[in-house]
Design an enzyme around this catalytic site. Sequence first.
Site, PDB file in Angstrom:
ATOM      1  N   GLU A 113     -26.553   3.201  -0.044  1.00 45.74           N
ATOM      2  CA  GLU A 113     -27.798   2.469   0.202  1.00 45.74           C
ATOM      3  C   GLU A 113     -27.637   1.442   1.317  1.00 45.74           C
ATOM      4  O   GLU A 113     -28.543   1.254   2.135  1.00 45.74           O
ATOM      5  CB  GLU A 113     -28.248   1.807  -1.102  1.00 45.74           C
ATOM      6  N   TYR A 155     -27.167  -4.036  -9.894  1.00 44.00           N
ATOM      7  CA  TYR A 155     -26.285  -3.097 -10.588  1.00 44.00           C
ATOM      8  C   TYR A 155     -25.552  -3.709 -11.777  1.00 44.00           C
ATOM      9  O   TYR A 155     -25.457  -3.065 -12.835  1.00 44.00           O
ATOM     10  CB  TYR A 155     -25.301  -2.476  -9.594  1.00 44.00           C
TER      11      TYR A 155
END
Length: 399
Positions: A138, A95
């Site tokens: 997730e 990310y």
Amino acid sequence: MLTTGQKAIVTATIPLLERGGEALTTHFYRILLDEHPEVRPLFNQASQANGEQPRALANGVLMYARHIDRLEALGDLAAQIVNKHVALQIQPEHYPIVGACLLRAIREVLGAEIATDPVLEAWSAAYDQLATMLIGAEAAVYERNATAPGGWRGARSFRVARKEAESDEITSFYLEPTDRQPILDFQPGQYISLRLDVDGQEVRRSYSLSAAPNGRSYRISVKREAGGVVSNHLHDHILEGSILELFPPSGAFTLSKGERPLVLISGGVGITPTLAMLEAALETERPIHFVHCARSRDVHAFRGSIDALTERHPQFERFYCYDEAPHAEADTQPHAVGRLDVDLLAQWLPPALGDVRDIDAYFLGPKPFMQQVRRSLLALGVPEKQVRYEFFGPASALD
């Protein structure tokens, strides 16, 4: 923490995203993939080349900006993103890389006069909010997959127990775990992802599970795509006995239980997830209408097995539509020739009660096919919330 002022700045950039979002995301992917080769296996280069992935990301960014004050309104989009990320094993460390490239793309595409420091700070905070939300969701899925019966985390080795041609284009691969232990259950409609080495390059691809869960093996059915790096590799080089690495099943396009008549509509290789849905639904008493479209009999996979089901299940009806008419003497004629349109669907769907057809419809296939099917279903009175679909590859909009 995204402040009220920063939300206002993000919202104010919506017109810019509407006009130039695809240019921005195309530049973003160029930066990301050129400067961070470690993430290339996570992206389908064919989807990059044809513009599908930049368009899908542009749509996602725009939707996020539009709903920055009420993220719950994103609905299925968030679940689709989480499932695709889990399928490809996106990790928290990815990310920051993506965030840095996105902010740089915003500055370089919009220019310093528009992408001022406050604008970049607002989008940085917005991205951090989104990343935190996705990482948490997730992580929960990864943990659930690892701790469920037959589950695992990361890659697991499977052997190709059987390889079987289903048509001139589609081949099925039956996959069994090399450790001979139980495997994770899945919901009909979900997919599995493979990690492969093709010509020295790592690639990852997702394929629908084309048979109902049995606790022992998975089946995927792969269409040979012209120029397809992975599909051609699987068809030509993966044999019975080959070892493949699989990630746990994923996907939000799943069959919901219910008593309403079920309609499954597919085009081409879009038939694959509907097969697992069909097997599961046949264990109930709900009426099932199965509609499949193919270019010709030669590329129509699974016709024999589908035809055989009609003899055992009186609540099951199937209809086939081919682009090309078979020879008159052929013993496997379709129910119609041409394109599936609203008139054909009107004949093949369960009847309406007044202006409403109270059915559950699931469909999958090439994007133009899906656009036509969606328009037809809505025109025929199927409630929009009972119209469900999934994309192969990056999620897109059908409108």
